[in-house]
Design an enzyme around this catalytic site. Structure first.
Site, mmCIF file in Angstrom:
data_model
loop_
_atom_site.group_PDB
_atom_site.id
_atom_site.type_symbol
_atom_site.label_atom_id
_atom_site.label_comp_id
_atom_site.label_asym_id
_atom_site.label_seq_id
_atom_site.Cartn_x
_atom_site.Cartn_y
_atom_site.Cartn_z
ATOM 1 N N ASP A 15 52.231 72.087 13.960
ATOM 2 C CA ASP A 15 50.969 71.914 14.699
ATOM 3 C C ASP A 15 50.003 70.885 14.105
ATOM 4 O OD1 ASP A 15 52.232 74.086 15.826
ATOM 5 O OD2 ASP A 15 50.453 75.359 15.905
ATOM 6 N N ASP A 57 51.318 73.386 19.608
ATOM 7 C CA ASP A 57 50.673 74.192 20.622
ATOM 8 C C ASP A 57 50.676 73.354 21.895
ATOM 9 O OD1 ASP A 57 49.890 76.707 19.794
ATOM 10 O OD2 ASP A 57 47.773 76.200 19.537
ATOM 11 N N HIS A 59 49.417 74.166 25.497
ATOM 12 C CA HIS A 59 48.861 75.183 26.382
ATOM 13 C C HIS A 59 48.547 74.663 27.777
ATOM 14 C CE1 HIS A 59 48.500 77.698 22.919
ATOM 15 N NE2 HIS A 59 47.438 77.130 22.402
ATOM 16 N N HIS A 76 41.992 74.183 23.366
ATOM 17 C CA HIS A 76 42.619 73.246 22.423
ATOM 18 C C HIS A 76 44.062 73.000 22.840
ATOM 19 C CE1 HIS A 76 43.773 77.254 21.035
ATOM 20 N NE2 HIS A 76 44.877 76.676 20.585
ATOM 21 N N LYS A 101 55.163 75.384 22.005
ATOM 22 C CA LYS A 101 55.000 76.841 22.056
ATOM 23 C C LYS A 101 53.722 77.225 22.787
ATOM 24 C CE LYS A 101 53.035 76.896 17.408
ATOM 25 N NZ LYS A 101 51.640 77.240 17.625
ATOM 26 N N CYS A 140 49.466 79.865 12.314
ATOM 27 C CA CYS A 140 50.786 79.402 12.739
ATOM 28 C C CYS A 140 51.754 79.238 11.572
ATOM 29 C CB CYS A 140 50.649 78.125 13.546
ATOM 30 S SG CYS A 140 49.801 78.481 15.121
HETATM 31 ZN ZN ZN Z 1 46.720 77.583 20.490
#
Ligand code: ZN
Length: 193
Positions: A15, A57, A59, A76, A101, A140
């Site tokens: 990340d 990440d 999203h 974010h 993810k 994470c």
């Molecule tokens: Zn996140």
């Protein structure tokens, strides 16, 4: 203790995305300081032909972890936005395996293993030892380390290449927990040339 890299070793960069770096929407204090360190690890693994993987990440705009949806975080790492991109100074080789993810609205995932193909990728590359660094130490990185141990990888945490979102309270605590669970802390100098 010196660690000699060999076939079966892989590097996982967790990340290192713009939103988690200074200036981003969920900036980790000093997050940018680990990028040059990670670049040294990346160069070291790449020069030895060892696999490099990077989680991110990724999203949807209304992800359940965001404040407006009742989650704990400001928005974010929304997929395809500049904030979700890897740091422009992170030197990932072109053959890096990218693992996205928490891509579904209703599912949070701190661990890179959760709901992803990460374990399959590692198994198919013959990985037995996993070296993990990145952001954030207490979310994470910690969750990914826990799962790596659960899947029986020998797990090393790059203690010079992690940062916590709450550095004063959580960094040492996260490292202690990773050690207690069986992860081995290393720094770049631990790697045998
Ligand atoms: Zn996140």
């Amino acid at each position: 203790m010196k660690v000699t890299l060999a076939a079966g070793d892989a590097l996982l960069v967790a990340d290192v995305q713009n939103d988690f770096l200074p200036g981003g929407s969920l900036a980790v204090p000093g997050g940018d300081e680990i990028v040059p360190v990670l670049n040294r690890y990346i160069g070291f693994f790449h020069a030895r032909g060892l696999p490099i993987l990077a989680t991110r990440d990724w999203h949807p705009p209304n992800h359940c972890s965001f404040l407006l949806q009742g989650g704990p975080w400001p928005p974010h790492c929304i997929a395809e936005t500049a904030g979700a991109a890897f740091s422009p100074v992170l030197e990932l080789p072109s053959d890096t395996s990218i693992v996205s993810k928490a891509t579904a609205q209703e599912k949070e995932a701190y661990s890179g293993f959760e709901g992803t193909e990460l374990n399959t990728l590692l198994r198919s590359s013959g990985t037995r030892r996993l070296f993990i660094g990145g952001l954030t130490a207490e979310y994470c990185v910690l969750s990914t380390v826990k799962d790596a141990l659960r899947y029986h990888y020998a797990t090393f945490v790059l203690k010079d290449a992690i940062r916590a979102i709450h550095p004063n309270s959580n960094l040492g605590q996260a490292l202690e927990e990773m050690k207690r669970l069986g992860a081995v802390p290393v720094d770049f100098e631990s790697l045998a040339a």
